[in-house]
Design a protein around this motif. Structure first.
Motif, PDB file in Angstrom:
ATOM      1  N   PRO A  76       0.833  -1.209   0.000  1.00 43.94           N
ATOM      2  CA  PRO A  76       0.000   0.000   0.000  1.00 43.94           C
ATOM      3  C   PRO A  76       0.862   1.251   0.000  1.00 43.94           C
ATOM      4  O   PRO A  76       1.878   1.293   0.692  1.00 43.94           O
ATOM      5  CB  PRO A  76      -0.814  -0.104   1.299  1.00 43.94           C
ATOM      6  N   ALA A  77       0.479   2.225  -0.805  1.00 40.96           N
ATOM      7  CA  ALA A  77       1.177   3.513  -0.930  1.00 40.96           C
ATOM      8  C   ALA A  77       2.518   3.412  -1.652  1.00 40.96           C
ATOM      9  O   ALA A  77       3.315   4.345  -1.616  1.00 40.96           O
ATOM     10  CB  ALA A  77       1.351   4.204   0.424  1.00 40.96           C
ATOM     11  N   LYS A 100       1.296   2.634  -6.769  1.00 43.65           N
ATOM     12  CA  LYS A 100       0.624   1.889  -7.850  1.00 43.65           C
ATOM     13  C   LYS A 100      -0.376   2.771  -8.593  1.00 43.65           C
ATOM     14  O   LYS A 100      -0.413   2.775  -9.811  1.00 43.65           O
ATOM     15  CB  LYS A 100      -0.126   0.668  -7.294  1.00 43.65           C
ATOM     16  N   THR A 145      -9.110  -1.896  -8.188  1.00 41.43           N
ATOM     17  CA  THR A 145     -10.179  -2.487  -7.365  1.00 41.43           C
ATOM     18  C   THR A 145     -10.493  -1.582  -6.178  1.00 41.43           C
ATOM     19  O   THR A 145     -11.644  -1.484  -5.756  1.00 41.43           O
ATOM     20  CB  THR A 145      -9.803  -3.908  -6.892  1.00 41.43           C
ATOM     21  N   GLY A 190      -8.719  -1.619   7.050  1.00 39.10           N
ATOM     22  CA  GLY A 190      -7.497  -2.042   6.351  1.00 39.10           C
ATOM     23  C   GLY A 190      -7.428  -3.536   6.084  1.00 39.10           C
ATOM     24  O   GLY A 190      -6.374  -4.062   5.752  1.00 39.10           O
ATOM     25  N   VAL A 237     -11.213  -7.347   1.402  1.00 39.38           N
ATOM     26  CA  VAL A 237     -12.588  -7.724   1.079  1.00 39.38           C
ATOM     27  C   VAL A 237     -12.538  -9.204   0.647  1.00 39.38           C
ATOM     28  O   VAL A 237     -11.548  -9.623   0.027  1.00 39.38           O
ATOM     29  CB  VAL A 237     -13.082  -6.796  -0.066  1.00 39.38           C
ATOM     30  N   ILE A 240     -14.498  -9.811  -4.699  1.00 41.16           N
ATOM     31  CA  ILE A 240     -13.554  -9.114  -5.571  1.00 41.16           C
ATOM     32  C   ILE A 240     -13.442  -9.808  -6.930  1.00 41.16           C
ATOM     33  O   ILE A 240     -13.436  -9.161  -7.978  1.00 41.16           O
ATOM     34  CB  ILE A 240     -12.159  -9.095  -4.905  1.00 41.16           C
ATOM     35  N   GLY A 257      -4.107  -3.293  -7.770  1.00 38.01           N
ATOM     36  CA  GLY A 257      -4.754  -3.696  -6.502  1.00 38.01           C
ATOM     37  C   GLY A 257      -5.383  -5.078  -6.564  1.00 38.01           C
ATOM     38  O   GLY A 257      -6.011  -5.517  -5.614  1.00 38.01           O
ATOM     39  N   ARG A 262      -4.615  -9.812  -4.876  1.00 36.26           N
ATOM     40  CA  ARG A 262      -3.973  -9.531  -3.595  1.00 36.26           C
ATOM     41  C   ARG A 262      -3.801 -10.786  -2.756  1.00 36.26           C
ATOM     42  O   ARG A 262      -3.244 -10.707  -1.674  1.00 36.26           O
ATOM     43  CB  ARG A 262      -4.858  -8.557  -2.816  1.00 36.26           C
ATOM     44  N   ARG A 285      -0.631  11.715   1.965  1.00 40.30           N
ATOM     45  CA  ARG A 285      -1.324  11.635   0.687  1.00 40.30           C
ATOM     46  C   ARG A 285      -2.808  11.916   0.807  1.00 40.30           C
ATOM     47  O   ARG A 285      -3.449  11.618   1.798  1.00 40.30           O
ATOM     48  CB  ARG A 285      -1.070  10.294   0.001  1.00 40.30           C
TER      49      ARG A 285
HETATM   50  P1  ADP Z   1      -3.779   0.815  -1.432  1.00 45.41           P
HETATM   51  O1  ADP Z   1      -3.708   2.224  -1.875  1.00 45.41           O
HETATM   52  O2  ADP Z   1      -3.576   0.630   0.018  1.00 45.41           O
HETATM   53  O3  ADP Z   1      -2.993  -0.128  -2.251  1.00 45.41           O
HETATM   54  P2  ADP Z   1      -6.405   0.215  -2.621  1.00 45.41           P
HETATM   55  O4  ADP Z   1      -6.993   1.524  -2.945  1.00 45.41           O
HETATM   56  O5  ADP Z   1      -5.893  -0.627  -3.732  1.00 45.41           O
HETATM   57  O6  ADP Z   1      -5.291   0.398  -1.497  1.00 45.41           O
HETATM   58  O7  ADP Z   1      -7.468  -0.662  -1.784  1.00 45.41           O
HETATM   59  C1  ADP Z   1      -8.076  -0.151  -0.618  1.00 45.41           C
HETATM   60  C2  ADP Z   1      -8.783  -1.276   0.123  1.00 45.41           C
HETATM   61  O8  ADP Z   1      -9.761  -1.892  -0.741  1.00 45.41           O
HETATM   62  C3  ADP Z   1      -7.896  -2.433   0.596  1.00 45.41           C
HETATM   63  O9  ADP Z   1      -7.250  -2.169   1.823  1.00 45.41           O
HETATM   64  C4  ADP Z   1      -8.946  -3.563   0.707  1.00 45.41           C
HETATM   65  O10 ADP Z   1      -9.726  -3.424   1.857  1.00 45.41           O
HETATM   66  C5  ADP Z   1      -9.850  -3.300  -0.497  1.00 45.41           C
HETATM   67  N1  ADP Z   1      -9.380  -4.031  -1.694  1.00 45.41           N
HETATM   68  C6  ADP Z   1      -8.937  -3.491  -2.854  1.00 45.41           C
HETATM   69  N2  ADP Z   1      -8.556  -4.447  -3.720  1.00 45.41           N
HETATM   70  C7  ADP Z   1      -8.761  -5.633  -3.086  1.00 45.41           C
HETATM   71  C8  ADP Z   1      -8.554  -6.991  -3.446  1.00 45.41           C
HETATM   72  N3  ADP Z   1      -8.029  -7.343  -4.633  1.00 45.41           N
HETATM   73  N4  ADP Z   1      -8.885  -7.954  -2.542  1.00 45.41           N
HETATM   74  C9  ADP Z   1      -9.399  -7.643  -1.350  1.00 45.41           C
HETATM   75  N5  ADP Z   1      -9.615  -6.375  -0.941  1.00 45.41           N
HETATM   76  C10 ADP Z   1      -9.306  -5.373  -1.793  1.00 45.41           C
END
Ligand code: ADP
Length: 213
Positions: free
Chosen positions: A9-10, A13, A31, A56, A59, A64, A85, A88, A122
């Motif tokens: 995360p962060a 991407k 996603t 945090g 899902v 997903i 994303g 995962r 951010r």
């Molecule tokens: P980050 O900026 O932390 O990479 P994202 O914006 O991609 O985060 O995702 C935010 C949140 O959405 C994740 O912490 C999770 O709860 C959910 N999420 C996103 N993509 C997925 C995935 N492929 N599987 C499960 N949860 C997801």
């Protein structure tokens, strides 16, 4: 061209995905953005996903995978797309392998200390989804469209610590998974954003040359 962006995360991407999608005319599938849009529209999926996202956690895989499957069937994905994303978890990677043949997986590697510092600064645009670093004293206004930026509820120190732990436990093993399949390209995400972009473009250009030869 079907591309996956991996990284903690962060790691940047979203920022890199915007640039890649524009240069190579690929559909950008985030996603996280899709789930945040579902929450904003108060759909059934959004209501179910909100609690997981806010603290945090991930899902559930089935939710997903169904969401991604219907998204990549849309018209704008015909000329290629970029997954940001997703996957995962190993279960998601296996589900994806049933849906498509991936061309390349780009891992944006970055130290946890840098990630924690970045997340504290951010902010995100509610209109165009652009993510931006806002230093103290700066106006929280989107550099792309001028809308007022907001801080994501999961960009707080507690949720970020949890997201990092979830990343190392559930997502990090995918690096090995894709390495074994000969699909992984690792990029140093601790550099400036422009240097990261330069390195990613070099990898994609290389894959394109191979595909077209
Ligand atoms: P980050 O900026 O932390 O990479 P994202 O914006 O991609 O985060 O995702 C935010 C949140 O959405 C994740 O912490 C999770 O709860 C959910 N999420 C996103 N993509 C997925 C995935 N492929 N599987 C499960 N949860 C997801």
């Amino acid at each position: 061209m079907k591309l996956i962006l991996l990284g903690p995360p962060a790691a940047g991407k979203g920022t890199q995905a915007e640039r890649i999608a524009e240069k190579y005319a690929l559909a950008h599938i985030s996603t996280g953005d899709m789930l945040r849009a579902e929450i904003a529209s108060e759909t059934e999926l959004g209501l179910q996903a909100k609690a997981f996202i806010d603290d945090g956690s991930l899902v559930p895989d089935e939710m997903i995978c169904a969401m991604v499957k219907s998204r990549i069937a849309q018209d704008d994905c015909k000329n290629g797309f970029l997954l940001d994303g997703f996957p995962r978890t190993t279960a998601q990677a296996e589900a994806l392998a049933e849906m498509i043949d991936t061309d390349i997986v780009i891992d944006i590697d970055c130290e946890p200390e840098i990630l924690v510092a970045r997340v504290a600064k951010r902010m995100v645009c509610p209109e165009c989804k652009h993510t931006q670093i806002v230093n103290e004293g700066e106006n929280p206004v989107c550099a792309k469209c001028g809308a007022e930026l907001y801080r994501r509820p999961d960009d707080n120190p507690d949720a970020m610590r949890h997201r990092l732990a979830v990343y190392y436990e559930s997502t990090f093993p995918l690096i090995q998974y894709y390495k074994q399949r000969g699909l992984l390209a690792a990029i140093n995400g601790g550099q400036g954003f422009d240097e990261v972009t330069r390195d990613i473009f070099a990898v994609i250009d290389g894959v394109m040359t191979l595909k077209n030869s």
